[in-house]
Scaffold this active site. Structure first.
Site, PDB file in Angstrom:
ATOM      1  NE  ARG A 108      -3.827   0.761   2.144  1.00 47.76           N
ATOM      2  CZ  ARG A 108      -4.996   0.933   2.765  1.00 47.76           C
ATOM      3  NH1 ARG A 108      -5.091   1.742   3.799  1.00 47.76           N
ATOM      4  NH2 ARG A 108      -6.069   0.285   2.368  1.00 47.76           N
ATOM      5  CG  HIS A 135      -8.778   0.493  -2.374  1.00 47.42           C
ATOM      6  ND1 HIS A 135      -7.967  -0.566  -1.995  1.00 47.42           N
ATOM      7  CD2 HIS A 135      -9.382   0.931  -1.238  1.00 47.42           C
ATOM      8  CE1 HIS A 135      -8.090  -0.745  -0.688  1.00 47.42           C
ATOM      9  NE2 HIS A 135      -8.929   0.145  -0.208  1.00 47.42           N
ATOM     10  CD  GLN A 138     -12.983  -1.189   0.015  1.00 46.39           C
ATOM     11  OE1 GLN A 138     -12.097  -0.982   0.815  1.00 46.39           O
ATOM     12  NE2 GLN A 138     -14.189  -1.615   0.379  1.00 46.39           N
ATOM     13  CG  ASP A 233     -13.283   7.145  -0.428  1.00 39.73           C
ATOM     14  OD1 ASP A 233     -13.184   6.869   0.787  1.00 39.73           O
ATOM     15  OD2 ASP A 233     -12.301   7.215  -1.190  1.00 39.73           O
ATOM     16  CB  CYS A 275     -13.947   1.830   0.963  1.00 41.03           C
ATOM     17  SG  CYS A 275     -13.300   3.506   1.089  1.00 41.03           S
ATOM     18  NE  ARG A 321     -11.083  -4.496   1.352  1.00 44.42           N
ATOM     19  CZ  ARG A 321     -10.095  -3.629   1.652  1.00 44.42           C
ATOM     20  NH1 ARG A 321     -10.303  -2.642   2.493  1.00 44.42           N
ATOM     21  NH2 ARG A 321      -8.901  -3.727   1.084  1.00 44.42           N
TER      22      ARG A 321
HETATM   23  N1  NVA Z   1      -9.780   7.314  -0.856  1.00 38.87           N
HETATM   24  C1  NVA Z   1      -9.394   6.843   0.461  1.00 38.87           C
HETATM   25  C2  NVA Z   1      -9.661   5.380   0.595  1.00 38.87           C
HETATM   26  C3  NVA Z   1      -9.329   4.813   1.942  1.00 38.87           C
HETATM   27  C4  NVA Z   1      -9.592   3.342   2.039  1.00 38.87           C
HETATM   28  C5  NVA Z   1      -7.931   7.159   0.705  1.00 38.87           C
HETATM   29  O1  NVA Z   1      -7.109   6.917  -0.190  1.00 38.87           O
HETATM   30  O2  NVA Z   1      -7.611   7.676   1.780  1.00 38.87           O
HETATM   31  N1   CP Z   2     -11.156   0.448   3.147  1.00 41.75           N
HETATM   32  C1   CP Z   2      -9.862   0.362   3.486  1.00 41.75           C
HETATM   33  O1   CP Z   2      -8.966   0.157   2.663  1.00 41.75           O
HETATM   34  O2   CP Z   2      -9.640   0.480   4.803  1.00 41.75           O
HETATM   35  P1   CP Z   2      -8.217   0.599   5.510  1.00 41.75           P
HETATM   36  O3   CP Z   2      -7.614   1.927   5.071  1.00 41.75           O
HETATM   37  O4   CP Z   2      -8.533   0.567   6.977  1.00 41.75           O
HETATM   38  O5   CP Z   2      -7.361  -0.532   5.085  1.00 41.75           O
END
Ligand code: NVA
Ligand code: CP
Length: 335
Positions: A108, A135, A138, A233, A275, A321
């Protein structure tokens, strides 16, 4: 043709056919049932998995860890600090080193090019646990959750609307995944926050193959009617500076998922997805801070009223997930 995903990377939805993604959804459902009924068979015994997180995570990390443990594998977590990655050691060298220890690597981070580079130099599968652009893990959870709440519809009969910041990982992924799978996808957002032309073109190309219906609109009154699912989101994603909050709120306030938005679907059974994490109340540092500055104390991208209602399936989505990430690992490195 039987699907075989062994040794494949999982970097973005566009790398996969509809058939392959459906296979992963079917496998997720099977693994979920096996866990629920106590019939899970371990297909990753003796394997080792590395989890690299350059950004924070609750769900993705836990899904990889519990999924690996359930399947008999061991995990090593490398957090945002504490390893040499990106500071003293290049991504390419890190990939070559880790491939000697591990059977699979989750990553990530920020740029999609980073996870692509890691995969290029790794001889073992690399799984994208979120980048600024995509993502993909997800998406399997979102589609499994929609299927579970679709009242008998197959995915090609499902209509969903994504509201809010549509040019970040979640907006891009919801658009492209729906296009690949053949759903009725509606992206509802101010034009400056639409996915790039490149992402839109990729989605339209895949929609031609799948029969997906795609709508990009600035108007919630156009997008929401007939939607089985409404999703959103956060308005400011990880890695973005706090200074963008003001502009983002001004742009996205009309796209808040509130009771009126849910009613516009015209469907009593419309369900809400997110998410997570979500700013639906003031029980977070950011939620409190933004509420103090803007007066928005009933939630930002979603109101607490919707979040607390029976329409919200985000916690079922969060549990999914686990089952979907487990499916990706089993399919790519399982025995
Ligand atoms: N768009 C958000 C998704 C988190 C799971 C981020 O990148 O922070
Ligand atoms: N939805 C998601 O990716 O959650 P986290 O950032 O907690 O992994």
């Amino acid at each position: 043709m039987p699907v075989n995903l062994k040794h494949r990377d999982f970097l973005k939805e566009l790398d996969f056919t509809r058939h392959e993604l459906q296979y992963l959804l079917d496998l997720s459902r099977d693994l979920k049932r096996a866990k629920y009924t106590g019939n899970e068979r371990q297909r990753m015994a003796g394997k080792n998995v590395a989890l690299i997180f350059e950004k924070a995570s609750t769900r993705t990390r836990c899904a990889f860890e519990v999924g690996a443990f359930d399947q008999g594998a061991h995990v090593t977590y490398l957090g945002p600090s504490g390893s040499h990655i990106g500071h003293k050691e290049s991504i390419a060298d890190t990939a070559a080193v880790l491939a000697g220890f591990f059977d699979g690597i989750e990553f990530r981070g920020n740029a999609q090019t980073d996870v692509e580079e890691l995969a290029e130099y790794s001889s073992v599968p690399v799984w994208n646990g979120l980048t600024d652009e995509w993502h993909p893990t997800q998406m399997l959870a979102d589609f499994l959750t929609m299927l579970e709440h679709a009242r008998g519809k197959v995915i090609q009969e499902v209509t969903y609307t994504y509201m809010g910041d549509a040019r970040s990982n979640m907006g891009n992924s919801e658009l492209v995944m729906g296009a690949i799978m053949g759903a009725d996808v509606r992206i509802c957002s101010p034009k400056e926050l639409w996915p790039t032309k490149e992402v839109q073109d990729a989605a339209y190309a895949r929609a031609e193959e799948s029969g997906a219906r795609i709508m990009l609109t600035e108007d919630p009154d156009e997008a929401l009617p007939g939607s089985d699912f409404v999703m959103t989101d956060v308005w400011v994603s990880m890695g973005e500076p706090a200074e963008v909050w003001n502009d983002r709120i001004n742009l996205l306030k009309p796209y808040q998922v509130n009771a009126a938005a849910m009613a516009k679907t015209g469907k009593d059974h419309a369900r809400f997805l997110h998410c997570l994490p979500a700013f639906h109340d003031t029980n977070t540092v950011v939620g409190r801070d933004v509420a103090a500055k803007t007066g928005m104390d009933q939630g930002l991208e979603v109101t607490d009223e919707v979040f607390s209602s029976p329409a919200n399936v985000a916690f079922a989505q969060a549990e999914n997930r686990l089952h979907t990430i487990k499916a990706i690992m089993v399919a790519t490195i399982g025995d």
